[in-house]
Motif scaffolding. Sequence first.
Motif, mmCIF file in Angstrom:
data_model
loop_
_atom_site.group_PDB
_atom_site.id
_atom_site.type_symbol
_atom_site.label_atom_id
_atom_site.label_comp_id
_atom_site.label_asym_id
_atom_site.label_seq_id
_atom_site.Cartn_x
_atom_site.Cartn_y
_atom_site.Cartn_z
ATOM 1 N N THR A 166 0.508 3.613 3.298
ATOM 2 C CA THR A 166 0.693 3.030 4.715
ATOM 3 C C THR A 166 1.900 2.065 4.766
ATOM 4 O O THR A 166 2.364 1.688 5.715
ATOM 5 N N ASN A 190 1.129 -1.404 -0.038
ATOM 6 C CA ASN A 190 -0.020 0.029 -0.031
ATOM 7 C C ASN A 190 0.868 1.308 -0.145
ATOM 8 O O ASN A 190 1.882 1.393 0.692
ATOM 9 N N GLU A 231 1.966 -1.049 4.307
ATOM 10 C CA GLU A 231 1.621 -2.332 4.481
ATOM 11 C C GLU A 231 1.888 -3.315 3.297
ATOM 12 O O GLU A 231 1.399 -3.071 2.068
#
Length: 159
Positions: free
Chosen positions: A102, A99, A104
């Motif tokens: 973020t 992502n 992630e």
Amino acid sequence: MQLEGKPVRESHAEIVEVVLPNDANPLGTILGGKVLHLVDIVAAVAAYRHSRSYVVTAAMDHVDFRHPIRVGDLVILKSSVNRVFQTSMEVGVKVFSENILTGERRHTSSAYVTFVALDSEGQPITIPPVIPESEEEKRRYEQAEARRRYRLEQRARPR
Ligand SMILES: CC(C)(COP(=O)(O)OP(=O)(O)OC[C@H]1O[C@@H](n2cnc3c(N)ncnc32)[C@H](O)[C@@H]1OP(=O)(O)O)[C@@H](O)C(=O)NCCC(=O)NCCS
């Protein structure tokens, strides 16, 4: 004559792409075929780096897509040669999504791709052995033998 071995790390390859709308289905997640295309390319780069010869894809093992990768995410693919047999080699590929906001990261797929090294006449040629160094590389090397056996059994089976 035995060819000189090369460490696995010399074959490492990586591709990072942003997922664009053109690569996605109507739900806005990447097409499986796009991922398989990138898997084939990143695996071929590892095979080229190891063998320094022409290569063709002989087989791609079963691939699962565990999590969707959305438009705007990064798709990251990492590859390296797991094991060399004679004229063929198994390349392992891991696919991740990231992502961009973020950071992630998720492991979305693993794939094993077999390449055969060819000379300029299209004839299979012997590939230098690969030298696994880390524990992970040694594990992949050991397990590649059983995968090869299964693959060749599947090939021989009448359909
Ligand atoms: C791959 C290819 C060169 C193998 O030709 P072949 O006549 O079967 O060659 P051989 O029997 O001498 O096998 C050569 C090596 O390939 C391996 N091999 C062949 N088919 C395989 C398969 N389906 N899965 C795994 N290994 C395979 C053999 O085990 C052998 O490995 P080794 O030398 O390490 O023991 C040939 O099938 C080919 O050209 N296929 C098309 C490749 C291509 O165009 N790919 C792009 C997508 S279509």
